[in-house]
Write a protein that holds these residues in place. Structure first.
Motif, short mmCIF file in Angstrom:
data_model
loop_
_atom_site.label_atom_id
_atom_site.label_comp_id
_atom_site.label_asym_id
_atom_site.label_seq_id
_atom_site.Cartn_x
_atom_site.Cartn_y
_atom_site.Cartn_z
N GLY B 153 0.82 -1.21 0.00
CA GLY B 153 0.00 0.00 0.00
C GLY B 153 0.85 1.26 0.00
N VAL B 154 1.81 1.27 0.90
CA VAL B 154 2.65 2.46 1.02
C VAL B 154 3.49 2.66 -0.24
CG1 VAL B 154 4.57 3.48 2.28
CG2 VAL B 154 2.73 2.36 3.53
N PHE B 176 -4.92 3.26 -0.96
CA PHE B 176 -3.87 2.32 -1.35
C PHE B 176 -3.65 1.25 -0.29
CE2 PHE B 176 -2.44 5.59 -4.44
CZ PHE B 176 -2.54 4.78 -5.56
N LEU B 177 -3.79 1.64 0.96
CA LEU B 177 -3.65 0.64 2.02
C LEU B 177 -4.79 -0.38 1.91
CD1 LEU B 177 -2.50 2.61 5.18
CD2 LEU B 177 -1.25 0.92 3.85
N LEU B 178 -5.98 0.12 1.63
CA LEU B 178 -7.12 -0.78 1.45
C LEU B 178 -6.84 -1.75 0.31
CD1 LEU B 178 -10.05 -1.58 1.98
CD2 LEU B 178 -10.76 0.22 0.44
N PHE B 179 -6.37 -1.20 -0.78
CA PHE B 179 -6.05 -2.05 -1.91
C PHE B 179 -4.94 -3.04 -1.55
CE2 PHE B 179 -3.63 -2.64 -5.94
CZ PHE B 179 -4.58 -3.44 -6.55
N TYR B 223 -9.05 -5.47 5.67
CA TYR B 223 -9.98 -4.97 4.66
C TYR B 223 -11.08 -4.16 5.32
CZ TYR B 223 -13.46 -5.07 0.94
OH TYR B 223 -14.38 -4.72 0.01
N LYS B 224 -11.64 -4.73 6.38
CA LYS B 224 -12.75 -4.04 7.03
C LYS B 224 -12.30 -2.74 7.67
CE LYS B 224 -15.87 -7.79 7.76
NZ LYS B 224 -15.99 -9.00 8.56
N VAL B 225 -11.17 -2.83 8.35
CA VAL B 225 -10.68 -1.63 9.03
C VAL B 225 -10.38 -0.54 8.02
CG1 VAL B 225 -8.75 -0.71 10.34
CG2 VAL B 225 -9.78 -2.86 11.02
N CYS B 226 -9.65 -0.89 6.96
CA CYS B 226 -9.30 0.11 5.96
C CYS B 226 -10.55 0.65 5.29
CB CYS B 226 -8.38 -0.50 4.91
SG CYS B 226 -6.75 -0.84 5.54
N ASN B 227 -11.46 -0.27 5.02
CA ASN B 227 -12.68 0.15 4.34
C ASN B 227 -13.46 1.17 5.18
OD1 ASN B 227 -14.30 0.12 2.17
ND2 ASN B 227 -15.34 -1.81 2.64
N SER B 228 -13.56 0.88 6.48
CA SER B 228 -14.32 1.81 7.31
C SER B 228 -13.56 3.12 7.47
CB SER B 228 -14.62 1.19 8.67
OG SER B 228 -13.44 0.71 9.24
N PHE B 229 -12.24 3.04 7.50
CA PHE B 229 -11.44 4.27 7.56
C PHE B 229 -11.68 5.11 6.32
CE2 PHE B 229 -7.85 2.78 10.59
CZ PHE B 229 -8.78 2.69 11.60
N VAL B 230 -11.69 4.42 5.18
CA VAL B 230 -11.89 5.14 3.93
C VAL B 230 -13.26 5.79 3.93
CG1 VAL B 230 -12.25 4.85 1.46
CG2 VAL B 230 -10.29 3.80 2.57
N GLU B 231 -14.23 5.04 4.42
CA GLU B 231 -15.59 5.59 4.43
C GLU B 231 -15.72 6.75 5.39
OE1 GLU B 231 -18.22 2.31 5.02
OE2 GLU B 231 -17.80 1.50 3.02
N MET B 232 -15.00 6.64 6.52
CA MET B 232 -15.03 7.74 7.47
C MET B 232 -14.29 8.96 6.93
SD MET B 232 -14.27 5.39 10.74
CE MET B 232 -13.56 6.62 11.79
N PHE B 432 -8.56 -0.36 -9.46
CA PHE B 432 -8.19 -1.45 -8.56
C PHE B 432 -8.69 -2.78 -9.10
CE2 PHE B 432 -8.06 1.62 -4.73
CZ PHE B 432 -6.77 1.95 -5.05
N VAL B 433 -9.92 -2.75 -9.65
CA VAL B 433 -10.46 -4.00 -10.20
C VAL B 433 -9.56 -4.52 -11.31
CG1 VAL B 433 -12.37 -5.01 -11.49
CG2 VAL B 433 -12.84 -3.49 -9.58
#
Lengths: 214, 897
Positions: B153-154, B176-179, B223-232, B432-433
C-alpha cells in the motif's frame, strides 16, 4: 560444571565429543546433578524422580536405553549399572538435531546413529536382530496406555508389522525360509524414504533461553 | 379418456415447475384450464437453478476434456485452463448477449463457493503436520500478511506521489492501504489448485497452504478496518480507531477460531448419537460445518478460519463415530463439492475479466502492483524465515524460501473483495479491479505455469507419497514417546512435552466425551493403521479373487452367480469393516436376513479365497508388499501363509475387541437379542444359535490344547451372562447331537439333518464344517473347490472337480466327503499350520478369538475364521470317533451352561 580450573577443559573435551555447545553442556549438567541428587553418577532409580515420565508407556524401555552399553558405545551388549555425566551426554547427543550443513555423508552417519539408538531399544537381547518376541514386547508396551486394547491385538499388530518387514526386506521368501528377525540393515530399509531429520530431535536449551524461561 | 391422460402427463411437469417458484401457482390460476396446456415453456421459473446446473456441467465437461490429454494437464495447471476457458466463454457471452453476464458475484462466492473448498482443506488437513509447523504458519499468515499489505500500500502510494501513476487514479494513502490489504493475501483456492499438482515436500506445502488459510482472518480485518477508515475519511480517523483496528484483529481471528471449535465440538457430540440413523451422518458433517461458516460470517468474524478449525477439530472424533460408509460418503461429497466450487470459481473469474465496463486500465498502477507484490512477498519471506530459522530445529533453506515467495498466488478472494468496494467511497475502484484481475491472472497463470519447472529446476525436495506402513507408524509412535521422555529427562518442557500432555488430556476427557464408547475403547492410532491396512488388503484381495475367478474361464453353469457373489462380498466386507470399526450392533441387526445370506456368500468366497487358491492370494499380496516384477515366483509358500495368518489374526483381534467392548455391555446385547426374538424372527434366530454352538465346540477343542486360563474364565463368565441365548443354543445342540449320533458314518459331527430350518443350512459354518476336505458348501459354491484346486495343486484338482459335484446334488450329503480326498487333503492344511508356528507362532490368538466371540452370535467373520481352525482340528482327527467325542464334550458343556 564445578568451579575447578580444569572444568573449562573438560567442557571443551565434551563439546568435541558430543557436539553440544558449552552452554548446553552446562545446562545439562545442572539437570544431571538434579537428577542424580548431586552424585557423580545416575542410577536407574534416579529416573523414578522424573514425574512426567510416569505416564510414558514405554518408560522402562527408554530408561533402559540410557544404560545400554551399546548406546554408550562401551560394548556390544549388557547394561551399565550407573552412568556418569559423560555417558549422559552421549545418550543425549543422539537427540541432537542433524546439522544439514555438514554434507551428505555426515548426515547419513548421524541418521544411522539415531536409528541405531531406536534399533537397540527394540533389540533388547543385543543379538542384532529384532525378533518377533521382542517386537511384540514393544508393541504391547506401546499400546499399554489404552486399557481397552487387548494383548492379543498388540500381538497381531506386531505380527502384521513383522510380516510387513519381512516382505519389505526379503521380498519373496523360499517355501522353507524363515524370517528370523529384523536386522539393522533391514531396519534401515524400512526407514528408507522417511525423513528422520524432522523427527528424532529435541531442542536443547542454551543459556539465553534458560534465562528467559526462569 | 385421452384428455385425462394428457392432464395426468401435464401434472408432473406443472408440479416440477411449482417446486421451483411459487409464482407458478398464480400463473396457472389465471390461465385457461390446464388440460389445454399440452406443452408449456417455463424458462423463467427454472432459470436460476438451471443456469447454475448448466455452468457446473460445462465446467465438469471442460475438466473431462482437459484431462483427455495427459500432456496438457501435466504441463498446465487446471486452474489456468479453467481461467482461459472462462475468458473464452465470457467472450462468447459478451458477443452474443452484448453485455457481460454470469460474473463472479461476491455474495455467491463467499456464501456458496468458498465454504466447500475451505471445509475440504480443513477437514483433510494433515493435522499433525499442521500443528508441528504452527509457529511458522502463524508467523507467515499474520506478520507476513500485515507486512505485505502495508508495504504494498505504502509503496503504491509512493509511486503515485512520484507521479508514476496517472493522475486520474484518485486515491489517497488509505485507499492504497485498502487495496494493499486485499491484494496481499495469498489465496487458499489458488494455492491449493497449483500446489496439489506440484507435490513439493509436505513441510513446505503445509506452510504455504496453512498460511493461505489462516491469513484470511488478517485479510478480513485489514480490509474491514481500511474500508471503514476510507468511508469515514482519513480526517475523522482517531487514535482509538487504530486501537480498535488492532483489537479487532484478535477478535476476528480468535472469534472465528472459537466459533469453529464450538461447532466442531457440537458436530462431534452429535455424531456420537447417530448410531441408529447412520444415513444422516454425512449430512450432519456438512450442515454443521456450513453453520459454522455462516455463524462466523454473521458475526463478521473470520469465516474461513471458523470452518478450517471446525474441520480440523472435528475430524478425529467424527471419523471415529460415523460408520465406514458415511466416512466414504463424506470424503467423496466433500471432494466433489470442493472441486466443483473451485472449477466454477476459476471459470467465473475468467468470464468476469471480460467485462470491460467494470475496469479501467492504468499501466503504472498495474505494473507497480505486480512488481511490489512479488518483491515484498519475497522480501517478507526472507526476513521472516531468517527470524524463524533462529528457532526452528529444521531450518527452511534458500530453495524453500524461493518456492514460498513464488508460491504466493492471489485468487478469487482478492477479486471478490475488490468487487465489493463501494465506488462512491473509493473512486479508484475501477483501476483497482483491473489491477486485481491482472494480478490474479498473472499469479495463477504465469506463476502457476512456471512453478512446476521451477520446483524441478531447483530440485526442491519432493514429497514421496508412500502408503503408510505399520512399521512406520509403530516407529513414529515410539519416537514420540522417546522424545517426550527425553524432554522430561532434560527437564525442558518443549513441544513434545505439550503434545504429550494434550494427548493425555484428549484421551482422558475429550475423547471420552465426544466419541461413542465403542469407538473410544478401540481408539488407537496404531490400531487404526493396522486395521486400515488389513481392510485394504482384504478388499483388494476379495476384489482380485473375484477377478481371477472370472478370468480363469470356468464354464460351469453357476458362473454368473459367482461373479455377483464377489461383488456382494465386497460390499459385505465394507459393511463389516464399518461395523467392526464402530462395533455397531445395529448394522448387523437391521439387515439380518440379507446379511446372513451375504455372510454365507462371503464365507464361501473367503473359504475359497483365503485358504485355498494360492495364485490369487499371491496376486493380491504382490500389490502391496512385493514389487510388481517379483510376481514370477508365484508359489512362495511362506509368504502366502503369512498373509493368511495375518488376515486370520486380524479377524481374530478384531473380534477380540468386540469382546472387550461387549463384556460390560452384555446385558444390553441380551436385550437386543430379545427384541429380535420378539420380532418372531425365529428362523433367523436359529442359525444364530447354531453359530453359537459352533463356537462352543471350538472353544473346547482348543482349550484342551492351550493356554491362558484367566482369559478362558472370562469368557465363561461372559457366556453365563448371555443366558437366554445359551439355553436356546443347547436345545438346538441337543437336537442336532442326537441326529448326528444316528448318522454315525459321518466323519464330522457337523451333520445337517433336513429340518424346517434347512434354508439356513447353506450357511457355510454349517455345511462347510462337514466337508472340510473341500471347504465346499452345499449350494452356490460348487465351483469354489474346483477353482481352488486349479490354483492349489494341479494334480489333485482333477480329483476334486470330479468329486465335489456330487456334494452339490444332495445338500445333506455334503458332510460326507469322499474318503480319498479326506485323506489326501489334510497334509496341506497341516503343513500350513505347522510351519508358521515355528517361525511366527501366530495361531494362539485364534483360539482365544474364537472363544471371545462366542457372544456376538450374528457375527459372520467369526465363523469364517473358525472354519479353518475347525478344519485343521478335524483333519487331524478324521476318524468319526474322535469327532464325536468332540461333539459330546461340547454338548456337555452347553448343558452345563
Amino acid at each position: 560444571m564445578g568451579a575447578t580450573h580444569s572444568a573449562s577443559e573438560e567442557v571443551r573435551e565434551l563439546e568435541g565429543k558430543t557436539g553440544f555447545s558449552s552452554d548446553q553442556i552446562e545446562q545439562l549438567h545442572r539437570r544431571f546433578k538434579q537428577l542424580s541428587g548431586d552424585q557423580p553418577t545416575i542410577r536407574k532409580e534416579n529416573f523414578n524422580n522424573v514425574p512426567d515420565l510416569e505416564l510414558n508407556p514405554i518408560r522402562s524401555k527408554i530408561v533402559r536405553a540410557f544404560f545400554d552399553n551399546r548406546n554408550l558405545r562401551k560394548g556390544p551388549s549388557g547394561l551399565a549399572d550407573e552412568i556418569n555425566f559423560e555417558d549422559f551426554l552421549t545418550i543425549m547427543s543422539y537427540f541432537r538435531p542433524i546439522d544439514t550443513t555438514l554434507g551428505e555423508e555426515q548426515v547419513e552417519l548421524s541418521r544411522k546413529e539415531k536409528l541405531r539408538f531406536l534399533f537397540h531399544m527394540y533389540d533388547s537381547d543385543s543379538d542384532g536382530r529384532i525378533t518377533l518376541e521382542e517386537y511384540r514386547n514393544v508393541v504391547e508396551e506401546l499400546l499399554s496406555g489404552n486399557p481397552h486394547i487387548e494383548k492379543e491385538s498388540a500381538r497381531s499388530i506386531a505380527d502384521g508389522a513383522m510380516m510387513e518387514a519381512a516382505s519389505v526386506c526379503v521380498g519373496q521368501m523360499e517355501p522353507d525360509q524363515v524370517y528370523e528377525g529384523i536386522t539393522f540393515e533391514d531396519f534401515l530399509k524400512i526407514w528408507q524414504g522417511i525423513d528422520i531429520e524432522t523427527k528424532m530431535h529435541v531442542r536443547f536449551l542454551n543459556m539465553e533461553t534458560i534465562a528467559l524461561c526462569h | 379418456m385421452l384428455r385425462t391422460t394428457l392432464l395426468l402427463l401435464c401434472l408432473p411437469l406443472a408440479g416440477a415447475g411449482a417446486t421451483e417458484e411459487p409464482t407458478q401457482e398464480s400463473g396457472s390460476l389465471g390461465e385457461p384450464p390446464p388440460g389445454l396446456a399440452l406443452f408449456r415453456w417455463q424458462w423463467h421459473e427454472v432459470e436460476a437453478p438451471y443456469l447454475v446446473a448448466l455452468w457446473i456441467l460445462v465446467a465438469s465437461l471442460a475438466k473431462i476434456v482437459f484431462h483427455l490429454s495427459r500432456k496438457v494437464t501435466s504441463l498446465v495447471p487446471e486452474s489456468c485452463l479453467l481461467i482461459l476457458l472462462g475468458l473464452v466463454l465470457g467472450g462468447i457471452v459478451l458477443a452474443v448477449a452484448k453485455k457481460a453476464e454470469y460474473q463472479l458475484e461476491p455474495g455467491t462466492f463467499f456464501l456458496f463457493l468458498l465454504p466447500p473448498i475451505v471445509l475440504d482443506s480443513g477437514y483433510f488437513m494433515p493435522s499433525r503436520l499442521f500443528f508441528d509447523n504452527l509457529g511458522a504458519i502463524l508467523t507467515y499468515a499474520v506478520v507476513g500478511t500485515l507486512w505485505n499489505a502495508f508495504t504494498t500500500g505504502v509503496a503504491l502510494w509512493g509511486l503515485q506521489q512520484a507521479g508514476l501513476v496517472a493522475s486520474r487514479v484518485q486515491a489517497g494513502l488509505l485507499d492504497f492501504l485498502l487495496f494493499g490489504s486485499l491484494i496481499s493475501a495469498v489465496d487458499p483456492v489458488a494455492v491449493l489448485a497449483v500446489f496439489e499438482e506440484v507435490h513439493v515436500n509436505e513441510t513446505l506445502f503445509i506452510i504455504v497452504f496453512g498460511e493461505s488459510l489462516l491469513n484470511d482472518a488478517v485479510t478480513v480485518v485489514l480490509y474491514k478496518v481500511c474500508n471503514s477508515f476510507v468511508e469515514m475519511g482519513s480526517a475523522n480517523v482517531q487514535a482509538t480507531d487504530y486501537m480498535k483496528g488492532v483489537a479487532s484483529l484478535f477478535v476476528v481471528s480468535l472469534g472465528g477460531a472459537a466459533v469453529g471449535l464450538v461447532f466442531a465440538f457440537l458436530l462431534a457430540l452429535t455424531t456420537r448419537f447417530t448410531k441408529r440413523v447412520r444415513i444422516i451422518e454425512p449430512l450432519l458433517v456438512f450442515l454443521l460445518a456450513y453453520a459454522a461458516y455462516l455463524t462466523a460470517e454473521m458475526a463478521s468474524l473470520s469465516a474461513i478460519l471458523a470452518v478450517t478449525m471446525c474441520g480440523l477439530g472435528c475430524k478425529k472424533y467424527v471419523e471415529a463415530n460415523i460408520s465406514h460408509k458415511s466416512r466414504t460418503a463424506v470424503k467423496y461429497t466433500m471432494k466433489t463439492l470442493a472441486s466443483c466450487a473451485e472449477t466454477v470459481i476459476f471459470m467465473l473469474l475468467g468470464i468476469s475479466a471480460v467485462d470491460s465496463s467494470k475496469w479501467a486500465w492504468d499501466s503504472g498502477l498495474v505494473l507497480g502492483t505486480l512488481f511490489f507484490i512479488l518483491f515484498f512477498r519475497a522480501l517478507g519471506v526472507v526476513l521472516q524465515t531468517w527470524v524463524l530459522n533462529q528457532f526452528r530445529l529444521v531450518p527452511l533453506d534458500k530453495i524453500d524460501q524461493v518456492v514460498m515467495s513464488y508460491g504466493g498466488l492471489r485468487g478469487a478472494v482478492a477479486f471478490a473483495l475488490v468487487i465489493l468496494l463501494d465506488r462512491t467511497k473509493v473512486p479508484a475502484k475501477d483501476y483497482f479491479v483491473a489491477t486485481t484481475i491482472v494480478v490474479v491472472f498473472f499469479t495463477v497463470i504465469v506463476q502457476g505455469l512456471t512453478i512446476k519447472p521451477l520446483v524441478k529446476w531447483l530440485k526442491v525436495k519432493r514429497s514421496e507419497h508412500h502408503k503408510p506402513t505399520l512399521n512406520q507408524e509403530l516407529h513414529e509412535h515410539t519416537f514420540d514417546h522417546i522424545l517426550a521422555a527425553v524432554e522430561d529427562v532434560v527437564g525442558h518442557h518443549g513441544y513434545h512435552y505439550w503434545r504429550d500432555r494434550w494427548e493425555q488430556f484428549d484421551k482422558k476427557y475429550l475423547s471420552q466425551l465426544l466419541m461413542r464408547r465403542s469407538a473410544y475403547r478401540i481408539r488407537d492410532q496404531i490400531w487404526d493403521v493396522y486395521y486400515r491396512l488389513n481392510i485394504r488388503d482384504a478388499i483388494s484381495f476379495v476384489d482380485q479373487g473375484g477377478h481371477v475367478l472370472s478370468s480363469t474361464g470356468l464354464t460351469l453353469p453357476s458362473m454368473p452367480s459367482r461373479n455377483s457373489m464377489a461383488e456382494t462380498s465386497v460390499t459385505n466386507l465394507l459393511r463389516e469393516s464399518g461395523s467392526g470399526a464402530c462395533l455397531d450392533l445395529q448394522v448387523i441387526d437391521t439387515v439380518r436376513s440379507g446379511r446372513d445370506r451375504e455372510d454365507a456368500v462371503m464365507h464361501h468366497l473367503l473359504c475359497g479365497g483365503l485358504y485355498k487358491p494360492r495364485r490369487r492370494y499371491k496376486a493380491s499380496c504382490g500389490r502391496h508388499f512385493i514389487s510388481e516384477d517379483a510376481q514370477e515366483r508365484q508359489d512362495k509358500e511362506v509368504f502366502q501363509q503369512n498373509m493368511k495368518r495375518r488376515l486370520e489374526s486380524f479377524k481374530s483381534t478384531k473380534h477380540n475387541i468386540c469382546f472387550t467392548k461387549n463384556k460390560p455391555r452384555t446385558r444390553k446385547a441380551g436385550h437386543k437379542k430379545k427384541d429380535g426374538m420378539a420380532n418372531a424372527e425365529a428362523t433367523l434366530e436359529k442359525p444364530r444359535d447354531l453359530g453359537f454352538q459352533d463356537t462352543a465346540a471350538v472353544i473346547l477343542t482348543v482349550e484342551s490344547e492351550e493356554e491362558e486360563e484367566s482369559d478362558s474364565s472370562e469368557t465363561e463368565k461372559e457366556d453365563d451372562e448371555g443366558i437366554i441365548f445359551v439355553a436356546r443354543a443347547t436345545s438346538e445342540v441337543l437336537q442336532e447331537g442326537k441326529i448326528s449320533g444316528s448318522f454315525e458314518v459321518c466323519p464330522s459331527p457337523r451333520i445337517i439333518p433336513p429340518s424346517p430350518t434347512c434354508a439356513e443350512k447353506e450357511l457355510p459354518w454349517k455345511s462347510g464344517q462337514g466337508d472340510l476336505a473341500v471347504y465346499v458348501s452345499s449350494e452356490t459354491t460348487k465351483i469354489v473347490p474346483v477353482d481352488m484346486q486349479t490354483g492349489w495343486n494341479q494334480s489333485i484338482s482333477s480329483l476334486e472337480s470330479l468329486a465335489s459335484p456330487p456334494c452339490t446334488q444332495a445338500p445333506t450329503l455334503t458332510c460326507l466327503p469322499p474318503h480319498p480326498l479326506g485323506i489326501e487333503e489334510p497334509q496341506v492344511p497341516l503343513d500350513l499350520s505347522a510351519d508358521p508356528r515355528s517361525s511366527f507362532a501366530f495361531p494362539p490368538s485364534l483360539a482365544k478369538a474364537g472363544r471371545s466371540r462366542s457372544e456376538s452370535s450374528a457375527d459372520l467373520p467369526q465363523q469364517q475364521e473358525l472354519q479353518p481352525l475347525m478344519g485343521h482340528k478335524d483333519h487331524t482327527h478324521l476318524s468319526p470317533g474322535t469327532a464325536n467325542s468332540h461333539w459330546c464334550i461340547q454338548f456337555n458343556r452347553g448343558g452345563r451352561l
